[in-house]
Design an enzyme around this catalytic site. Structure first.
Site, mmCIF file in Angstrom:
data_model
loop_
_atom_site.group_PDB
_atom_site.id
_atom_site.type_symbol
_atom_site.label_atom_id
_atom_site.label_comp_id
_atom_site.label_asym_id
_atom_site.label_seq_id
_atom_site.Cartn_x
_atom_site.Cartn_y
_atom_site.Cartn_z
ATOM 1 N N SER A 1 0.926 -0.932 0.149
ATOM 2 C CA SER A 1 -0.240 0.169 -0.032
ATOM 3 C C SER A 1 0.757 1.311 -0.273
ATOM 4 O O SER A 1 1.822 1.340 -0.053
ATOM 5 C CB SER A 1 -0.791 0.126 1.089
ATOM 6 O OG SER A 1 -1.829 0.745 0.822
ATOM 7 N N ASN A 2 0.594 2.509 0.643
ATOM 8 C CA ASN A 2 1.115 3.481 0.534
ATOM 9 C C ASN A 2 0.583 4.402 1.169
ATOM 10 O O ASN A 2 -0.322 3.995 2.002
ATOM 11 C CB ASN A 2 1.009 3.949 -1.080
ATOM 12 C CG ASN A 2 -1.000 4.816 -1.373
ATOM 13 O OD1 ASN A 2 -1.178 5.479 -0.459
ATOM 14 N ND2 ASN A 2 -0.990 4.122 -2.406
#
Ligand code: CTP
Length: 400
Positions: A211-212
């Site tokens: 993810s980020n």
């Protein structure tokens, strides 16, 4: 018009529930948002909290008795009803709801609700069994059928010690309802705005993902700003930490592919797409159905496959597409390239390494760059204000 409460007059009707202890805080928040607040209390409410408490916060007379000739209400019993932009009844007891539903006007609060032409927001607070009682349910339905917003109640711990529906909403949620109601006839009324938020999660196996650092705050702010201007706002969000915004239709998604599907569906009849989500560009090519074991390996590698470009793939006729570019260097040049690649009308570019404008911040400093190459450099603003500036620019496409 970033703050729908600024300069507006709110009649705050307070009826006699233990939730009254939170009403002065609500009054204070309304005042902090720039509203003029006229408090109208029932006799029972004045047993829980004194009129002095409200008057000290609002710096305005507090009405408790319709027959007191000293008060403005005594001179003109509908004065507050007439000058209010919105009437909020918080807390609203079962008894207050019943009286409003039946059109009674036996005290200052019910007279104000009956006489006003402004929108009314009723925030129930009562024992769970009283709320569940068919009489209360029917009264709530009657209020809704007349266009009154019944906001809440929340489910949680009640004054009786029991758990159930009946808690008055938190003041911040009540204020969101009030903003939505006040913005109902705004410049986006009748338009559908889809906003996206958060960082997508691409599963490696059932317990791990790529993810980020996106918090989702910018996309949430975009949906709230659209709601506060009267739009039918839809939020497609991959954020897991932020609560659903009030008055916005929320679609929760996880991966880039889920987001693509939801955005495609929601954009079929939308006029605006504000694509603030940080969509992962890569996903594990073959996610494992079982948890991967490290075994004795010293190194490991993961094969990645490209995810679809969500915003580039949406081609609804007439849809205004706004993108975001969170960059670390060459901000404007990188952002300009994305306008063409993704068929955007304009893009909001920001440097995520700049102070106050990074992931998770409540503020952002963006440059709005359009297809024609025009750049509008905004100051550091709250994300909610940035969202309004974006919507202002969207409106300019319809003006010409
Ligand atoms: N975006 C999208 N689908 C993707 C990737 C990005 O819709 N798979 C959207 C984002 O929501 C944003 C815009 O495209 O509005 C730009 O996103 P960004 O991550 O800055 O650009 P990328 O195309 O991913 O380019 P790069 O990562 O190479 O900078």
């Amino acid at each position: 018009m970033p703050n729908p409460l600024e300069g507006r007059t709110v009649a705050l009707g307070v009826s006699g529930s233990i939730a009254c202890y939170r009403a002065p805080y609500l009054a204070s928040k309304l005042v902090q948002h720039g509203a003029r607040v006229d408090v109208v209390m029932t006799e029972a409410a004045a047993k829980f909290v004194t009129p002095l408490a409200f008057g000290s916060i609002t710096h305005r007379p507090v009405v408790t008795d319709i027959f007191d000739p000293q008060t403005e209400m005594g001179i003109d019993h509908v004065a507050i009803a007439e000058r209010s932009d919105v009437v909020v009844v918080a807390p609203a007891t079962a008894h207050a709801m019943a009286r409003i539903a039946h059109g009674l006007a036996d005290d200052a609060l019910t007279t104000t609700v009956l006489a006003t032409r402004a929108p009314v927001v009723v925030c129930p607070a009562m024992d769970g069994h009283m709320y569940d009682n068919p009489a209360t349910q029917e009264n709530a339905a009657t209020l809704r059928s007349r266009g009154i917003t019944v906001a809440g109640p929340a489910t949680g711990r009640l004054a009786s010690g029991m758990y159930g529906p009946g808690r008055m909403l938190e003041p911040a949620e009540i204020i969101d309802h009030v903003r939505a109601v006040l913005g109902r006839d705004g410049d986006l009324a009748g338009r559908k705005v889809v906003a996206t938020a958060g960082g997508t999660r691409e599963l490696i196996d059932p317990v791990r993902f790529i993810s980020n650092r996106s918090s989702g705050k910018m996309g949430h702010a975009a949906a709230e700003a659209a709601r506060d201007r009267g739009a039918s706002a839809v939020l497609v969000t991959a954020s897991t930490t932020l609560p659903d915004p009030v008055g916005v239709s929320v679609v929760r998604v996880e991966s880039a592919i889920d987001m693509r599907d939801a955005v495609m569906r929601e954009c079929e009849d939308a006029e605006v797409l504000v694509m603030a989500a940080a969509v992962a560009d890569w996903r594990p090519a073959e996610p494992s159905e079982r948890k991967l074991k490290k075994g004795s390996a010293k190194t490991s590698s993961l094969e990645l496959a490209r995810t679809p470009d969500v915003v580039a793939g949406v081609r609804t006729k007439g849809l205004i597409k706004v993108g975001f570019a969170a960059e670390t260097d060459d901000v404007e040049r990188n952002a300009r390239a994305k306008i063409q690649q993704k068929g955007l009308h304009f893009i909001a570019a920001n440097d995520v390494t700049a102070a106050g404008s990074g992931f998770g911040a409540d503020s952002n400093r963006v440059v709005l760059i359009d297809r024609e190459g025009r750049a509008e450099r905004l100051d550091m603003l709250s994300k909610y204000e940035v969202a309004h500036r974006i919507l202002d620019k969207v409106l300019s496409y319809w003006d010409c």
